[in-house]
Design a protein around this motif. Sequence first.
Motif, PDB file in Angstrom:
ATOM      1  N   THR A  78       0.827  -1.205   0.000  1.00 30.69           N
ATOM      2  CA  THR A  78       0.000   0.000   0.000  1.00 30.69           C
ATOM      3  C   THR A  78       0.864   1.258   0.000  1.00 30.69           C
ATOM      4  OG1 THR A  78      -1.715  -1.185   1.231  1.00 30.69           O
ATOM      5  CG2 THR A  78      -1.839   1.215   1.218  1.00 30.69           C
ATOM      6  N   THR A  79       1.911   1.250   0.820  1.00 31.71           N
ATOM      7  CA  THR A  79       2.824   2.389   0.864  1.00 31.71           C
ATOM      8  C   THR A  79       3.499   2.597  -0.480  1.00 31.71           C
ATOM      9  OG1 THR A  79       3.223   2.084   3.230  1.00 31.71           O
ATOM     10  CG2 THR A  79       4.867   3.338   1.996  1.00 31.71           C
ATOM     11  N   LEU A  80       3.868   1.511  -1.153  1.00 34.86           N
ATOM     12  CA  LEU A  80       4.495   1.600  -2.472  1.00 34.86           C
ATOM     13  C   LEU A  80       3.611   2.384  -3.432  1.00 34.86           C
ATOM     14  CD1 LEU A  80       6.560   0.783  -4.696  1.00 34.86           C
ATOM     15  CD2 LEU A  80       5.213  -1.327  -4.989  1.00 34.86           C
ATOM     16  N   PHE A  81       2.346   2.014  -3.510  1.00 31.85           N
ATOM     17  CA  PHE A  81       1.436   2.670  -4.451  1.00 31.85           C
ATOM     18  C   PHE A  81       1.327   4.166  -4.147  1.00 31.85           C
ATOM     19  CE2 PHE A  81      -2.674   4.257  -5.827  1.00 31.85           C
ATOM     20  CZ  PHE A  81      -2.747   3.793  -7.132  1.00 31.85           C
ATOM     21  N   HIS A  82       1.107   4.494  -2.892  1.00 33.41           N
ATOM     22  CA  HIS A  82       0.902   5.897  -2.539  1.00 33.41           C
ATOM     23  C   HIS A  82       2.185   6.717  -2.680  1.00 33.41           C
ATOM     24  CE1 HIS A  82      -3.231   5.340  -1.458  1.00 33.41           C
ATOM     25  NE2 HIS A  82      -2.940   4.426  -0.543  1.00 33.41           N
ATOM     26  N   THR A  83       3.332   6.102  -2.427  1.00 34.66           N
ATOM     27  CA  THR A  83       4.598   6.809  -2.592  1.00 34.66           C
ATOM     28  C   THR A  83       4.873   7.069  -4.069  1.00 34.66           C
ATOM     29  OG1 THR A  83       5.475   5.755  -0.590  1.00 34.66           O
ATOM     30  CG2 THR A  83       7.065   6.774  -2.081  1.00 34.66           C
ATOM     31  N   VAL A  84       4.589   6.080  -4.898  1.00 33.17           N
ATOM     32  CA  VAL A  84       4.784   6.256  -6.346  1.00 33.17           C
ATOM     33  C   VAL A  84       3.903   7.387  -6.870  1.00 33.17           C
ATOM     34  CG1 VAL A  84       4.402   5.196  -8.608  1.00 33.17           C
ATOM     35  CG2 VAL A  84       5.569   3.909  -6.814  1.00 33.17           C
ATOM     36  N   THR A  85       2.624   7.359  -6.537  1.00 33.42           N
ATOM     37  CA  THR A  85       1.713   8.378  -7.071  1.00 33.42           C
ATOM     38  C   THR A  85       1.998   9.764  -6.497  1.00 33.42           C
ATOM     39  OG1 THR A  85       0.044   7.719  -5.422  1.00 33.42           O
ATOM     40  CG2 THR A  85      -0.117   6.742  -7.613  1.00 33.42           C
ATOM     41  N   ALA A  86       2.484   9.821  -5.259  1.00 27.32           N
ATOM     42  CA  ALA A  86       2.833  11.111  -4.668  1.00 27.32           C
ATOM     43  C   ALA A  86       4.032  11.734  -5.372  1.00 27.32           C
ATOM     44  CB  ALA A  86       3.131  10.944  -3.178  1.00 27.32           C
ATOM     45  N   ASN A  87       4.946  10.896  -5.838  1.00 25.18           N
ATOM     46  CA  ASN A  87       6.172  11.393  -6.461  1.00 25.18           C
ATOM     47  C   ASN A  87       6.091  11.508  -7.978  1.00 25.18           C
ATOM     48  OD1 ASN A  87       8.703  11.580  -4.474  1.00 25.18           O
ATOM     49  ND2 ASN A  87       7.349   9.954  -3.739  1.00 25.18           N
ATOM     50  N   MET A  88       5.267  10.685  -8.611  1.00 25.59           N
ATOM     51  CA  MET A  88       5.243  10.648 -10.070  1.00 25.59           C
ATOM     52  C   MET A  88       3.883  10.963 -10.674  1.00 25.59           C
ATOM     53  SD  MET A  88       7.949   7.651 -11.051  1.00 25.59           S
ATOM     54  CE  MET A  88       8.170   8.414 -12.654  1.00 25.59           C
ATOM     55  N   GLY A  89       2.872  11.160  -9.830  1.00 24.18           N
ATOM     56  CA  GLY A  89       1.545  11.454 -10.341  1.00 24.18           C
ATOM     57  C   GLY A  89       0.727  10.196 -10.563  1.00 24.18           C
ATOM     58  N   ALA A  90      -0.481  10.390 -11.085  1.00 24.08           N
ATOM     59  CA  ALA A  90      -1.398   9.265 -11.292  1.00 24.08           C
ATOM     60  C   ALA A  90      -0.803   8.253 -12.263  1.00 24.08           C
ATOM     61  CB  ALA A  90      -2.730   9.774 -11.830  1.00 24.08           C
ATOM     62  N   LEU A  91      -1.040   6.986 -11.977  1.00 22.59           N
ATOM     63  CA  LEU A  91      -0.536   5.918 -12.831  1.00 22.59           C
ATOM     64  C   LEU A  91      -1.528   5.597 -13.950  1.00 22.59           C
ATOM     65  CD1 LEU A  91       0.882   3.504 -10.113  1.00 22.59           C
ATOM     66  CD2 LEU A  91       2.222   4.727 -11.835  1.00 22.59           C
ATOM     67  N   ASP A  92      -0.976   5.224 -15.094  1.00 17.80           N
ATOM     68  CA  ASP A  92      -1.780   4.789 -16.233  1.00 17.80           C
ATOM     69  C   ASP A  92      -1.670   3.284 -16.450  1.00 17.80           C
ATOM     70  OD1 ASP A  92      -2.586   7.519 -17.484  1.00 17.80           O
ATOM     71  OD2 ASP A  92      -0.430   7.674 -17.102  1.00 17.80           O
ATOM     72  N   CYS A  93      -0.730   2.656 -15.780  1.00 14.26           N
ATOM     73  CA  CYS A  93      -0.533   1.205 -15.951  1.00 14.26           C
ATOM     74  C   CYS A  93       0.297   0.669 -14.791  1.00 14.26           C
ATOM     75  CB  CYS A  93       0.186   0.927 -17.277  1.00 14.26           C
ATOM     76  SG  CYS A  93       0.431  -0.829 -17.661  1.00 14.26           S
ATOM     77  N   ILE A  94       0.008  -0.549 -14.402  1.00 16.07           N
ATOM     78  CA  ILE A  94       0.867  -1.303 -13.490  1.00 16.07           C
ATOM     79  C   ILE A  94       1.185  -2.631 -14.167  1.00 16.07           C
ATOM     80  CG2 ILE A  94       1.059  -2.497 -11.273  1.00 16.07           C
ATOM     81  CD1 ILE A  94      -0.826  -0.435 -10.075  1.00 16.07           C
ATOM     82  N   VAL A  95       2.457  -2.967 -14.216  1.00 15.07           N
ATOM     83  CA  VAL A  95       2.872  -4.284 -14.711  1.00 15.07           C
ATOM     84  C   VAL A  95       3.404  -5.072 -13.525  1.00 15.07           C
ATOM     85  CG1 VAL A  95       4.325  -5.583 -16.300  1.00 15.07           C
ATOM     86  CG2 VAL A  95       3.473  -3.320 -16.962  1.00 15.07           C
ATOM     87  N   ASN A  96       2.690  -6.105 -13.136  1.00 21.18           N
ATOM     88  CA  ASN A  96       3.104  -6.947 -12.011  1.00 21.18           C
ATOM     89  C   ASN A  96       4.027  -8.038 -12.525  1.00 21.18           C
ATOM     90  OD1 ASN A  96       1.734  -5.883  -9.595  1.00 21.18           O
ATOM     91  ND2 ASN A  96      -0.133  -6.284 -10.761  1.00 21.18           N
ATOM     92  N   SER A  97       5.307  -7.680 -12.563  1.00 25.76           N
ATOM     93  CA  SER A  97       6.328  -8.593 -13.076  1.00 25.76           C
ATOM     94  C   SER A  97       7.038  -9.368 -11.965  1.00 25.76           C
ATOM     95  CB  SER A  97       7.365  -7.803 -13.892  1.00 25.76           C
ATOM     96  OG  SER A  97       8.405  -8.630 -14.335  1.00 25.76           O
ATOM     97  N   ALA A  98       7.140  -8.773 -10.779  1.00 23.48           N
ATOM     98  CA  ALA A  98       7.823  -9.434  -9.668  1.00 23.48           C
ATOM     99  C   ALA A  98       7.135 -10.747  -9.333  1.00 23.48           C
ATOM    100  CB  ALA A  98       7.829  -8.528  -8.441  1.00 23.48           C
ATOM    101  N   SER A  99       7.933 -11.758  -9.048  1.00 22.61           N
ATOM    102  CA  SER A  99       7.345 -13.072  -8.797  1.00 22.61           C
ATOM    103  C   SER A  99       8.258 -13.912  -7.917  1.00 22.61           C
ATOM    104  CB  SER A  99       7.113 -13.801 -10.127  1.00 22.61           C
ATOM    105  OG  SER A  99       6.470 -15.037  -9.935  1.00 22.61           O
ATOM    106  N   GLN A 100       7.643 -14.670  -7.030  1.00 26.85           N
ATOM    107  CA  GLN A 100       8.358 -15.650  -6.223  1.00 26.85           C
ATOM    108  C   GLN A 100       8.371 -16.953  -7.021  1.00 26.85           C
ATOM    109  OE1 GLN A 100       9.471 -14.646  -3.239  1.00 26.85           O
ATOM    110  NE2 GLN A 100      10.282 -16.527  -2.372  1.00 26.85           N
ATOM    111  N   PHE A 101       9.562 -17.484  -7.299  1.00 30.55           N
ATOM    112  CA  PHE A 101       9.673 -18.665  -8.156  1.00 30.55           C
ATOM    113  C   PHE A 101      10.663 -19.649  -7.535  1.00 30.55           C
ATOM    114  CE2 PHE A 101      11.674 -20.914 -11.803  1.00 30.55           C
ATOM    115  CZ  PHE A 101      10.537 -21.495 -12.353  1.00 30.55           C
TER     116      PHE A 101
END
Length: 273
Positions: A78-101
């Motif tokens: 949750t903090t990640l999302f709000h920190t990103v938008t606070a610093n870079m503005g509204a998001l137009d896309c999220i790519v969930n690439s991170a994965s536990q494998f």
Amino acid sequence: MNSSSASAPKIKKCVLVTGAAKRVGQAIAIHFAEQGWDVAVHYGQSKTEADETVAAIQKLGSRAMAFQADLASESEITTLFHTVTANMGALDCIVNSASQFEYDRASAEPQLINTAFFQKMMQVNVLAPVLLAQLLYRQQKSKAADPSSTGDIPAVIQLLDQKLINLNPDYFSYTLSKGALECASQMMAIDFAPYLRVVGLAPGISLPSGPQSEDGFKAAHTMTPLKRSSTPIDIAKTAVFIAESNAITGTTIYVDGGQHLMPSSRDVMFKTE
């Protein structure tokens, strides 16, 4: 045509790519920048690689910042999302690439499935992408205008796996988590419309993983109808295509050289080692 409208600068879009410090996530982040997007680079522990990714994006003329978060922690997601938008503005896309494998198999003896291992797999591979999608949906819904009226509908892109269409028992917990994420993505695509699109992207074997040797990977990579599986740039190009294609939602695009068309009782990496 009005000269002022013709000369109006194009508004840049912004994407958050999780796991963007290296491997496939890095390729996705850089390709978005090559197409004119600003990029929020998420990383878990690879700060040096994340900073290198940011530098490469900035050289392309796009904005980029690195953001650290442990995707096994709900609060940090949750903090990640709000920190990103606070610093870079509204998001137009999220790519969930991170994965536990990591490898496991239900028939392995003598141990049963490790509960902590299984829970972390589900947290990183399912809950984190779902929470980020929910947060982006709330961002979009809070806007007054219906995004579908402008033709620009943001997207969440979930990296899945071609083996979902052609199951084998290897990597049991990982495969189960990706299956759950695919199901969640279809439900969210229905629930979040018309404010947000949710799309699966399922690669084949793309880079050496775990104990796989380079020779083993090269051999496995050719075991498809096209005699080649996906490369990181194949995946990155498809991610940008999805992000910029407003009519795509609730489906999964397979980018694997046709690997999912060839039944296999084992994961392809075990066929060449």
